[in-house]
Write an enzyme that holds these catalytic residues in place. Structure first.
Site, short mmCIF file in Angstrom:
data_model
loop_
_atom_site.label_atom_id
_atom_site.label_comp_id
_atom_site.label_asym_id
_atom_site.label_seq_id
_atom_site.Cartn_x
_atom_site.Cartn_y
_atom_site.Cartn_z
N GLY A 130 0.79 -1.23 0.00
CA GLY A 130 0.00 0.00 0.00
C GLY A 130 0.82 1.27 0.00
O GLY A 130 0.27 2.36 0.26
N SER A 133 5.71 5.43 -3.85
CA SER A 133 6.43 6.70 -3.79
C SER A 133 6.07 7.51 -2.55
O SER A 133 6.87 8.31 -2.07
CB SER A 133 6.13 7.52 -5.04
OG SER A 133 6.61 6.86 -6.19
N PHE A 157 7.83 -6.18 -4.40
CA PHE A 157 8.62 -5.75 -5.55
C PHE A 157 10.10 -5.55 -5.19
O PHE A 157 10.75 -4.62 -5.67
CB PHE A 157 8.08 -4.46 -6.17
CG PHE A 157 6.62 -4.49 -6.51
CD1 PHE A 157 6.02 -5.63 -7.01
CD2 PHE A 157 5.82 -3.36 -6.34
CE1 PHE A 157 4.66 -5.66 -7.33
CE2 PHE A 157 4.48 -3.37 -6.66
CZ PHE A 157 3.89 -4.52 -7.16
N GLU A 243 20.78 7.03 -7.64
CA GLU A 243 19.98 5.92 -8.14
C GLU A 243 19.31 6.29 -9.45
O GLU A 243 19.33 5.53 -10.42
CB GLU A 243 18.92 5.53 -7.11
CG GLU A 243 17.98 4.44 -7.60
CD GLU A 243 16.93 4.06 -6.57
OE1 GLU A 243 16.02 3.28 -6.92
OE2 GLU A 243 17.01 4.53 -5.41
N ARG A 244 18.74 7.48 -9.50
CA ARG A 244 18.02 7.90 -10.71
C ARG A 244 18.97 8.16 -11.86
O ARG A 244 18.64 7.86 -13.02
CB ARG A 244 17.17 9.13 -10.38
CG ARG A 244 15.99 8.77 -9.50
CD ARG A 244 15.30 9.94 -8.86
NE ARG A 244 14.14 9.44 -8.10
CZ ARG A 244 13.49 10.14 -7.17
NH1 ARG A 244 13.90 11.38 -6.87
NH2 ARG A 244 12.45 9.63 -6.54
N GLN A 280 12.27 5.51 -47.56
CA GLN A 280 12.48 6.81 -46.89
C GLN A 280 11.92 6.81 -45.47
O GLN A 280 12.55 7.35 -44.54
CB GLN A 280 11.83 7.92 -47.70
CG GLN A 280 12.12 9.31 -47.14
CD GLN A 280 11.41 10.41 -47.90
OE1 GLN A 280 10.18 10.45 -47.93
NE2 GLN A 280 12.18 11.28 -48.54
N GLN A 337 8.80 -2.51 -33.82
CA GLN A 337 7.94 -2.36 -35.00
C GLN A 337 8.74 -2.53 -36.29
O GLN A 337 8.29 -3.18 -37.24
CB GLN A 337 7.27 -0.98 -34.98
CG GLN A 337 6.26 -0.74 -36.08
CD GLN A 337 4.97 -1.51 -35.87
OE1 GLN A 337 4.67 -1.93 -34.75
NE2 GLN A 337 4.21 -1.73 -36.93
N THR A 366 8.42 7.07 -10.51
CA THR A 366 7.75 7.08 -11.81
C THR A 366 8.01 8.38 -12.57
O THR A 366 8.43 9.39 -12.00
CB THR A 366 6.24 6.91 -11.65
OG1 THR A 366 5.73 8.06 -10.95
CG2 THR A 366 5.90 5.64 -10.88
N GLU A 368 5.84 10.35 -13.58
CA GLU A 368 4.97 11.39 -13.01
C GLU A 368 5.60 12.03 -11.77
O GLU A 368 5.53 13.25 -11.58
CB GLU A 368 3.60 10.78 -12.67
CG GLU A 368 2.78 10.36 -13.87
CD GLU A 368 3.30 9.09 -14.56
OE1 GLU A 368 2.99 8.90 -15.74
OE2 GLU A 368 4.03 8.29 -13.90
#
Length: 391
Positions: A130, A133, A157, A243-244, A280, A337, A366, A368
């Site tokens: 629960g 971040s 996680f 870390e980031r 192209q 793709q 994240t 965000e």
């Protein structure tokens, strides 16, 4: 192409890392993917090669390299090789700094030699079912029992969750204070009441053992408090920029590698009687991705140099993490793709990169959250960090 941020010493180290990956990782990686875990032998091999504890003092068996650029080289090569499941960058660049900067002399003597040899694998347990971040939502508690802490709660996680011999657990050591009531406790393998749940079934990074952890009346010695009592939030904030940045560096390198692979593929693959590269639209796709990668590389190199000199701030780290990981997501999708049906086959590197890399915009904060950090900084909005505990 020579990059100004690196010297000949870093280039030599890069060759060492590439050789190690080719000999000790690539031949075994598919087996680790099937098993859902990396062999402990591989960790010990990395230790023998001097790839663990790069920044740890030589007195404890480390490399003694107080230079983040060596870590950046390793993160780049690990990502280019598609070896994300072998979480050496996590061990070195996320958990290592907590031990080198916060551990007491006794703790360093106890943990760092094994950290550097590969005998002691580490993890950090922050996220809960629960609480992600928003650190204010952490419910794992550590109650002062005089000569020990009584730890109760659950984490999820957690990378290296099954392999880890030492887990840095973020726990609430006082009920009041929101995020300011948190501390870091080091929990060692075999401690009664510490249990590991299932190896979580992820869409990518299958070689990485990602687990749930459970703590039921775990007696943690007072000597296993890492850093300041109730100072866990500050410690986490101090170390998140590195870390980031490490995530960003790896993402940028992986995106570059995908463009290289796809450029070679479209030169060879024919459609309608001619190579795809003769179309192209294909050339435009490659041109756009190569340019985006070059621009991203310029910024991440600037951040690497700044961090090596001690001048990287949290806002620039957030910018690098957001931009480089979102770039990787776009590039992986476009490269898949361009491979057509073959891109959907797991035997092709682009397929593994597509699934393994999807987590990059999520862990470490994240996209965000990164935008929120940047926006607050630019608009001088000082409200939220103290009040909400959002990194």
């Amino acid at each position: 192409m020579q990059r100004d941020v690196f010297t000949s010493d870093h280039d030599a180290f890069r060759r060492t890392v590439r050789t190690f990956l080719a000999k000790e990782v690539a031949p075994h990686y598919d087996a680790w993917e099937r098993a859902g875990i990396v062999s402990r032998d591989a960790w010990r091999a990395a230790g023998r090669q001097g790839l663990l504890g790069l920044a740890v003092d030589e007195a404890y068996g480390g490399g003694g390299a107080d230079d983040y650029r060596f870590s950046a080289v390793l993160a780049e090569e690990w990502s280019r090789a598609g070896a994300r499941g072998f979480a050496v960058p996590l061990h070195n660049d996320v958990i290592g700094p907590y031990l080198t900067s916060l551990a007491t002399e006794e703790q360093k003597r106890r943990w760092l030699p094994g950290f550097c040899s590969g005998e002691l694998i580490t993890a950090v347990a922050m996220t809960e079912p629960g609480a992600g971040s928003d650190l204010q939502g952490i419910r794992t508690t550590a109650t002062d029992q005089g000569d020990h802490w009584l730890l109760n709660g659950a984490k999820t996680f957690i990378s290296n969750g099954h392999l880890a011999d030492l887990v840095l657990v973020v726990a609430r050591t006082r009920p009041e204070g929101g995020a300011r009531g948190l501390s870091l406790l080091a929990v060692e393998r075999g401690t009664p009441g510490f249990e590991r749940g299932r190896n979580l079934d992820k869409i990518g990074q299958h070689a990485q053992d990602t687990a749930e952890l459970f703590f039921q009346d775990v007696r943690v010695p007072k000597d296993n408090l890492l850093g300041r009592l109730h100072g866990g939030f500050g410690h986490l904030m101090d170390h998140l920029p590195q870390e980031r940045l490490t995530i960003a560096v790896g993402a940028a390198a992986a995106a570059e590698r995908l463009v290289e692979i796809t450029t070679a593929y479209v030169r060879e693959r024919e459609a309608f009687g001619r190579p795809l590269a003769a179309l192209q639209h294909i050339r435009f796709e490659i041109a756009e991705m190569a340019t985006e990668c070059a621009v991203t590389r310029a910024f991440t190199d600037r951040c690497i140099a700044a961090h090596a000199a001690g001048g990287l701030d949290g806002t620039e780290a957030a910018m690098a993490k957001w931009w480089a990981t979102e770039l990787h997501k776009r590039v992986a999708d476009r490269c898949l793709q361009l491979h057509g049906g073959y891109g959907y086959m797991r035997e092709y590197p682009v397929a593994r990169a597509f699934t393994d890399g999807r987590i990059l915009t999520i862990y470490g904060g994240t996209t965000e959250i990164m935008k929120e950090i940047i926006g607050r900084s630019l608009l001088a909005d000082r409200r939220a960090t103290d009040e909400k505990g959002t990194p």
